[in-house]
Design a protein around this motif. Structure first.
Motif, PDB file in Angstrom:
ATOM      1  N   ALA A 102     -85.397  16.582   3.575  1.00  0.00           N
ATOM      2  CA  ALA A 102     -85.612  18.000   3.271  1.00  0.00           C
ATOM      3  C   ALA A 102     -86.092  18.759   4.513  1.00  0.00           C
ATOM      4  O   ALA A 102     -85.653  19.897   4.760  1.00  0.00           O
ATOM      5  N   CYS A 103     -86.969  18.155   5.278  1.00  0.00           N
ATOM      6  CA  CYS A 103     -87.449  18.787   6.511  1.00  0.00           C
ATOM      7  C   CYS A 103     -86.294  19.002   7.492  1.00  0.00           C
ATOM      8  O   CYS A 103     -86.170  20.083   8.096  1.00  0.00           O
ATOM      9  N   LEU A 104     -85.485  17.978   7.660  1.00  0.00           N
ATOM     10  CA  LEU A 104     -84.383  18.061   8.629  1.00  0.00           C
ATOM     11  C   LEU A 104     -83.307  19.048   8.149  1.00  0.00           C
ATOM     12  O   LEU A 104     -82.730  19.773   8.958  1.00  0.00           O
ATOM     13  N   ALA A 105     -83.072  19.067   6.853  1.00  0.00           N
ATOM     14  CA  ALA A 105     -82.092  20.014   6.310  1.00  0.00           C
ATOM     15  C   ALA A 105     -82.580  21.452   6.523  1.00  0.00           C
ATOM     16  O   ALA A 105     -81.798  22.352   6.848  1.00  0.00           O
ATOM     17  N   ALA A 106     -83.887  21.671   6.351  1.00  0.00           N
ATOM     18  CA  ALA A 106     -84.440  23.010   6.577  1.00  0.00           C
ATOM     19  C   ALA A 106     -84.289  23.410   8.042  1.00  0.00           C
ATOM     20  O   ALA A 106     -83.948  24.564   8.347  1.00  0.00           O
ATOM     21  N   ALA A 107     -84.530  22.474   8.954  1.00  0.00           N
ATOM     22  CA  ALA A 107     -84.337  22.774  10.366  1.00  0.00           C
ATOM     23  C   ALA A 107     -82.887  23.088  10.673  1.00  0.00           C
ATOM     24  O   ALA A 107     -82.584  23.998  11.456  1.00  0.00           O
ATOM     25  N   ASP A 108     -81.977  22.350  10.051  1.00  0.00           N
ATOM     26  CA  ASP A 108     -80.536  22.624  10.242  1.00  0.00           C
ATOM     27  C   ASP A 108     -80.175  24.031   9.791  1.00  0.00           C
ATOM     28  O   ASP A 108     -79.444  24.753  10.461  1.00  0.00           O
ATOM     29  N   ARG A 109     -80.701  24.429   8.640  1.00  0.00           N
ATOM     30  CA  ARG A 109     -80.382  25.766   8.124  1.00  0.00           C
ATOM     31  C   ARG A 109     -80.891  26.839   9.064  1.00  0.00           C
ATOM     32  O   ARG A 109     -80.190  27.814   9.372  1.00  0.00           O
TER      33      ARG A 109
END
Length: 315
Positions: A303-310
């Protein structure tokens, strides 16, 4: 996450180590650097003890005591029993196998090795592939000013079990310390994709690192998104004295307080799903931040990495 960029996580002890473990399962080892608080380091019986670093090492190597979140699993305590028999101080427990870490660290420090070098050697010996990086090689002890006087961190945290009322905190000599070359390199990596502030106590685990000017500057100027995970769930701390400290310091026990505390250093704060009603700021998002199982740790890491990607437009 694309998987091509490097990731840096800043963490303290138990909560931070849990997310660091999750990240180690989803980020290639050579791309993951874990910067660890050293403000609670101290000497006990002449031994150099680094509690947060050791908790991260034990957690990522599968050796941590699952019941406590700190110390080694299947530990024995004959050393402490003998200390008590001799009338020695027993307020800070050192397990029989945990003693090896402190004894070897102390010997290597005396021989001139840097804490960063010693930690890297321990990580290799324990089979840990990601980089475990003390925030600084300097001694930067956290000092707690309380209604019972000025206390060294471990005396407040362990010896007195956080009972005294906190008035303020000081990060002794942090303003004169430098982040290590390894920490600077991790935060300045050209392929840096995400910086994660783990759900550690902001005042006791993250602030001692942010008090180091060069480290704070590197975070502030980093090109990658910075994602913080709130250590509060339902207005309370999952573990430790955070809620009590926030009350004593006059801060509302809300994720808005945590976001304001980190300020412009953070691009997004992840709140637990049960606190979704608090996510009124555009710099807040919701995820399952309670980490009970390994799967929970991995899911939060994703979830953290997906948020950074967004935020970076990689989604």
């Amino acid at each position: 996450m694309s998987g091509r960029g490097s990731v840096v996580a800043l963490c303290g002890g138990i909560g931070g180590a849990k997310l660091a473990l999750g990240l180690s399962h989803v980020v290639p080892a050579k791309k993951l650097s874990i910067i660890v608080n050293v403000g609670d380091d101290f000497r006990h019986f002449g031994l150099a003890v680094s509690p947060d670093v050791d908790t991260v090492l034990y957690t990522l190597s599968g050796r941590v005591n699952p019941a406590t979140g700190w110390g080694r699993n299947e530990e024995t305590w004959r050393f402490m029993e003998a200390v008590g028999e001799l009338g020695g101080e027993t307020w800070f427990n050192l397990g029989d196998t945990d003693l090896a870490m402190h004894a070897v660290r102390t010997a290597r420090l005396a021989a001139g090795a840097r804490p960063t070098e010693i930690t890297a050697a321990f990580a290799r010996a324990l089979g840990i592939a990601p980089a475990i990086l003390p925030a600084t090689d300097a001694h930067v002890p956290t000092v707690v000013e309380t209604d019972e006087g000025v206390l060294p961190f471990q005396r407040y945290f362990v010896g007195l079990r956080c009972a005294p009322v906190v008035r303020t905190l000081r990060y002794h000599a942090a303003d004169e310390a430098e982040p290590t070359p390894e920490v600077k390199a991790a935060l300045n990596a050209p392929d840096l994709a995400a910086i994660i502030l783990c759900p550690s106590n902001p005042y006791l685990s993250i602030d001692p690192m942010l008090a180091i000017p060069g480290l704070r500057y590197a975070l502030a100027t980093a090109k990658a998104p910075t994602i913080a995970v709130s250590p509060l769930v339902g207005g309370d701390a999952v573990k430790g004295p955070l809620a009590k400290m926030m009350d004593e310091l006059g801060h509302a026990r809300t994720s808005a307080t945590i976001l304001a505390h980190y300020g412009d250093l953070v691009d997004l704060l992840l709140l637990d799903e049960r606190d979704a009603a608090e996510a009124t700021d555009p710099r807040m998002a919701v995820a399952k931040t309670m980490m009970v199982t390994l799967e929970d740790r991995i899911a939060l890491a994703r979830a953290c990495l997906a948020a950074a990607d967004r935020l970076a437009g990689r989604a």
